[in-house]
Design a protein around this motif. Structure first.
Motif: not given
Length: 560
Positions: A318-327, A354-357, A361-364
């Motif tokens: 899962l790339t960060k780009g696709l993860a960000k687009a989905a989120l 804590e990570q869910l908060q 970009d910080e979650q990626l």
């Protein structure tokens, strides 16, 4: 061997084997009123499902299927396939989930190699059978599957030159819904399927009843109450991973045991997937990145509410780009890691409160890791000499695994089985690091790591960088020999329609070079060549096929 005291067994006591019958026995206990849905064609509750599985068992018994026989299935993802997941192994027979995306020659090989006796085949795949029927060496009988019967029970079936035992629904309707499944050895073969990750003929992976029950228990321990993807009986499950691919990652067994509402989409079509997603209020799916990318980039996706949908990604990174687009669309996306040979779960991302908060970009960085080691799984990293390396998050080596549900080898291939389990660990062929927090980070496939200028460079890291360029839909990076540096990375990209003509390879390279100049990334991460292509070659299960890219696109990529 350690000396132990064995508990004395009372002769009349029941010592139940861990067999799929144990999972099936739960299907009417908890929420039997919940539904199992197939497209917009068929729906039933779990009470009906229980009866249909027993009817299918009677049908197969009537046509001569016995314990140890192999029954193959060629169908789209459907309620029928789910019934086969239970009826066939509960009979003591072996379920062969045929990869319908293989070539006819490869399908022929797998059917003969698996010793298929009976084939349940959707009429869409009849042309494949017609092409290979004279070369099948073990198949004796065929059952046809048709979607037409749900719209018109009198609709004529596709004509075949081979004899049919009958049509699936008709056979079930004439069979008794009473069948008492027997106990047998939990180490009995339950399923087989074929993986095509290497050259040569496909390899047969196989699993026992005990292994599949233990894998289901792992999912049960990991997902209900799980922070990233908490699952419970209220969830609505729709797999978007073909059921022929590692038993749909094992989730159909879990979902059925817990009486989730289940939705089966048949052939994967973007409009149908989105329609079912919204109409049936789907809350959980799993798929490879290719499918999620297709859905995220659908024009409809931006017009609907996807905030109730959680998606587990596997098969490829899962790339960060696709993860960000989905989120950004509200999709709760995260990643797991596994292989066909491991049934497949080995690790899944486990987000803390804590990570869910954190911001998207910080979650990626957390969501795109391979995940935290799953319950009952042992993972290690080793060097070229087989020595264990530190689990400090920095040391990198080949990832090896052990667990109670991992395949014991390859069917009828002792040499490959020994290689798979060399040293008593299952060799994944992936390069990884393991942290003190039990998180796994996959660096690359062993064969895809690029050695350039004396540095080991991960093709996955470069793909991650390229995926974050606005307008890039998909990326693939491979290494080609270079007389000066040993190897150099080269990239092919699929550009989103709205960005056609706005992006250039030179502009993307300049953007990466600017990040090198600022000290953000290493200079070795800038590809020598970037080429735009209409599509990236994929394997039969939707993974990027770097083997094909190296062979078929070498001239395009290198320009000579």
């Amino acid at each position: 061997m350690i000396q132990t005291r064995i508990i004395p067994r009372t002769p009349s006591a029941y010592d139940p084997p861990l067999i799929i019958k144990m999972l099936f026995n739960q299907v009417t206990k908890y929420n039997p009123q919940r539904e199992i849905v197939y497209r917009d064609l068929f729906r039933m509750n779990y009470t009906t499902f229980d009866k249909r599985v027993r009817q299918l068992a009677n049908v197969l018994t009537e046509i001569g299927v016995k314990g140890g026989d192999t029954v193959a299935v060629m169908d789209w993802d459907s309620h029928r396939y789910l019934e086969c997941f239970f009826a066939i192994p509960c009979l003591g027979a072996v379920l062969h989930t045929i990869n319908v995306r293989l070539s006819p020659a490869q399908i022929l090989y797998t059917m003969n190699h698996a010793d298929d006796k009976v084939v349940i085949v959707h009429e869409d795949f009849v042309p494949i059978i017609e092409a290979i029927k004279d070369q099948l060496t073990t198949v004796e009988k065929f059952i046809i599957v048709s979607d037409k019967v749900y719209q018109d029970p009198n609709a004529p079936l596709v004509e075949t030159s081979f004899r049919l035992e009958g049509e699936y629904e008709s056979l079930l309707s004439n069979a008794s819904d009473q069948y008492d499944f027997s106990d047998f050895d939990e180490n009995s073969l339950a399923t087989t399927f074929y993986t095509t990750g290497t050259t040569g003929n496909p390899k047969g992976v196989y699993f026992s009843h005990r292994q599949l029950v233990m894998h289901t228990f792992c999912l049960l321990a990991y997902f209900p109450g799980y922070r990233a993807l908490p699952l419970d009986h209220r969830d609505v499950y729709m797999p978007i991973t073909p059921l022929f691919h590692v038993h749909g990652w094992g989730f159909p067994y879990l979902a059925t045991m817990l009486n989730f509402k289940q939705v089966y989409p048949g052939r994967y079509e973007p409009e149908m997937l989105l329609r079912l997603l919204l109409k049936e209020k789907v809350t959980f799916s799993h798929c490879v990145p290719t499918i999620l990318n297709m859905l995220v980039n659908s024009p409809v996706a931006k017009q609907v509410d996807l905030s109730k949908w959680s998606v587990l990604i596997g098969g490829s990174a899962l790339t960060k780009g696709l993860a960000k687009a989905a989120l950004e669309l509200g999709i709760n996306v995260t990643q797991g890691y596994g292989m066909s040979e491991t049934a497949p779960i080995m690790s899944v991302v486990h987000m803390t409160d804590e990570q869910l908060q954190l911001s998207i970009d910080e979650q990626l960085p957390f969501r795109t890791k391979a995940g935290k080691i799953a319950p009952f799984v042992e993972l290690d990293i080793i060097d070229d000499d087989g020595n264990s390396l530190p689990h400090d998050g920095d040391a990198v080596g080949e990832l090896v695994a052990r667990g109670p549900w991992m395949s014991q080898g390859y069917y009828k291939d002792a040499e490959a089985s020994e290689k798979l389990w060399a040293g008593g660990w299952l060799h994944t062929g992936d390069v990884a690091a393991i942290g003190t927090d039990y998180y796994v980070t996959i660096a690359d496939r062993v064969k895809d790591v690029i050695k350039t200028g004396g540095e080991w460079v991960s093709s996955l890291d470069i793909e991650n960088l390229l995926s974050q360029v606005e307008g890039v839909a998909e990326s693939a990076v491979i290494g080609f020999p270079d007389p000066r540096w040993g190897e150099r990375p080269h990239a092919i990209l699929v550009i989103k329609p709205d960005y056609q003509g706005k992006l250039t390879p030179e502009g993307i390279k300049a953007g990466l070079q600017a990040r090198v100049d600022s000290g953000e990334i290493n200079k070795w991460y800038v590809p020598d060549n970037i080429k735009f292509v209409p599509e990236i070659p994929k394997t039969s299960v939707g993974k990027i096929d770097k083997k094909r890219i190296r062979v078929e696109m070498k001239e395009l990529i290198l320009g000579h």
